[in-house]
Design an enzyme around this catalytic site. Structure first.
Site, short mmCIF file in Angstrom:
data_model
loop_
_atom_site.label_atom_id
_atom_site.label_comp_id
_atom_site.label_asym_id
_atom_site.label_seq_id
_atom_site.Cartn_x
_atom_site.Cartn_y
_atom_site.Cartn_z
N ARG A 1 0.81 -1.22 0.00
CA ARG A 1 0.00 0.00 0.00
C ARG A 1 0.85 1.27 0.00
O ARG A 1 0.60 2.20 -0.77
CB ARG A 1 -0.94 0.00 1.22
CG ARG A 1 -2.10 -0.99 1.09
CD ARG A 1 -3.07 -0.83 2.23
NE ARG A 1 -2.49 -1.26 3.50
CZ ARG A 1 -2.70 -2.44 4.05
NH1 ARG A 1 -3.46 -3.32 3.46
NH2 ARG A 1 -2.15 -2.75 5.21
N ILE A 2 1.87 1.31 0.85
CA ILE A 2 2.67 2.54 0.95
C ILE A 2 3.57 2.69 -0.27
O ILE A 2 3.70 3.78 -0.84
CB ILE A 2 3.48 2.57 2.26
CG1 ILE A 2 2.53 2.59 3.46
CG2 ILE A 2 4.41 3.79 2.29
CD1 ILE A 2 3.21 2.52 4.80
N ALA B 1 10.68 3.16 6.39
CA ALA B 1 9.82 2.00 6.64
C ALA B 1 9.97 1.53 8.08
O ALA B 1 9.18 1.87 8.96
CB ALA B 1 10.16 0.88 5.67
N ARG B 2 11.01 0.75 8.36
CA ARG B 2 11.28 0.23 9.69
C ARG B 2 12.79 0.13 9.91
O ARG B 2 13.54 -0.21 9.00
CB ARG B 2 10.66 -1.17 9.87
CG ARG B 2 9.19 -1.15 10.26
CD ARG B 2 9.02 -0.66 11.68
NE ARG B 2 7.63 -0.61 12.09
CZ ARG B 2 6.83 0.43 11.96
NH1 ARG B 2 7.27 1.53 11.36
NH2 ARG B 2 5.59 0.40 12.42
N GLU C 1 15.51 2.51 18.71
CA GLU C 1 14.79 3.77 18.86
C GLU C 1 14.33 3.93 20.30
O GLU C 1 14.00 2.93 20.96
CB GLU C 1 13.58 3.81 17.92
CG GLU C 1 13.95 3.83 16.46
CD GLU C 1 12.74 4.03 15.54
OE1 GLU C 1 11.64 4.36 16.05
OE2 GLU C 1 12.90 3.87 14.32
N HIS D 1 11.62 9.28 13.19
CA HIS D 1 10.46 8.42 12.94
C HIS D 1 9.20 9.25 12.75
O HIS D 1 8.21 9.11 13.47
CB HIS D 1 10.27 7.41 14.08
CG HIS D 1 9.51 6.18 13.66
ND1 HIS D 1 9.79 4.93 14.15
CD2 HIS D 1 8.49 6.01 12.79
CE1 HIS D 1 8.96 4.05 13.61
NE2 HIS D 1 8.16 4.69 12.79
#
Length: 317
Positions: A153-154, A233-234, A263, A282
């Site tokens: 989706r992204i 993303a991650r 993080e 983030h």
């Protein structure tokens, strides 16, 4: 009437929080956003947690949640939740898919533009009273070859946002053969091809065992020396030390990172102070619009779970 204790950990739109408090079946603990001390003091009472990326319900955390029945991740990624242990102890987990996709896609594009036009560095220079126009000659996004790693989706939203720049788009995604991007100049390619041929590479895959350290020195070393790289993303998908090595060796021109293996990235690390590396904390889903949408979905899912006994958007290990 039984009441359920709801603890919103990492923040919710104030208007939605007020609406949540008006639901007679719920007893809302704490405030619209709580620090770790408050969370730790209240979590034993909570029947439900609404979290974002800051709260990390691991086994030790969950063992202290004596009454917990439900966790909602206000966002899409659930890698900060120990889902296998949740299954073991009977805690259900949901996310709010799609609610912050637009914000995440727009932030990736914003990072591309910042790298290409050097706007962050130009601002830093201007703030010191310096006018050094020649130092900040940039590049256009128009007609560039853009590689998108992960075309869910992204990833597809990123492609749609880029169409006006007339790019050639390569994507790598073993699970996507059909897409909804209304643009002809899009082709599925192998991962190495994406890195070898793109002027811009942007990452949009989830953090899974199969994607941890997916982007490493081998791939960075194949990039054009004029190319740029974006990860919004991650953290953990990119081997950060490999990226630093590639930047030092000028295998690519510049990179932007919004997410990190550890993080929050508060302490000084090797990622700090690298001239060709843009860092943001983030921010992918951090827009007022996205925070409203994820909160709205979370409130709806809480009502469905506790009042209507209906579990929406369940995520399993």
């Amino acid at each position: 009437m039984e009441k359920f204790n709801i603890l919103v950990c990492d923040g919710m739109d104030q208007g939605l929080f007020s609406d949540l408090k008006k639901i007679s079946e719920f007893n809302v603990l704490g405030e619209a956003k709580n620090n770790s001390e408050v969370i730790n003091s209240l979590k034993k009472q909570a029947h439900a947690l609404v979290i974002r990326s800051a709260t990390k319900p691991d086994q030790a955390f969950l063992d202290e949640c004596e009454n917990l029945k439900y966790i909602i991740r206000a966002g899409e990624g659930t890698d900060n939740i120990e889902k296998s242990y949740c299954e073991k102890i009977g805690v259900k987990v949901s996310n709010t898919p799609g609610a912050n996709n637009n914000s995440a896609a727009e932030h990736a594009v914003a990072l591309m533009m910042t790298l290409l036009r050097k706007t962050a560095w130009a601002n830093d220079s201007m703030q010191t009273g310096t006018w050094n126009k020649a130092a900040f000659t940039g590049n256009e996004l128009t007609n560039k070859k853009v590689g998108i790693v992960g075309f869910g989706r992204i990833g597809q939203l990123v492609a749609k946002r880029l169409i006006g720049f007339d790019p050639e788009i390569f994507y790598f995604d073993p699970y996507c053969d059909k897409h909804k991007v209304p643009y002809e100049n899009v082709s599925k390619r192998e991962l190495e091809f994406v890195f070898e041929n793109s002027d811009i590479v942007t990452v949009h895959v989830p953090l899974l065992d199969s994607t941890k350290n997916l982007i490493d020195y081998n791939l960075f070393s194949k990039m054009k020396p004029t190319s740029i790289f974006v990860n919004a993303a991650r953290g953990g998908i990119v081997n950060e030390q490999d990226l630093l090595k590639a930047l030092k060796e000028k295998k690519l021109k510049a990179a932007a990172m919004d997410v990190f293996a550890t993080e929050p990235l508060k302490e000084k690390t090797s990622l700090h102070g690298v001239g060709e590396l843009l860092l943001t904390p983030h921010l992918g889903g951090s827009t007022e619009e996205a925070q409203f949408r994820v909160g709205e979905m979370a409130v709806h899912q809480l009502k469905e779970f506790f009042i209507n006994k209906n579990l929406l958007n369940e995520v399993k290990a």
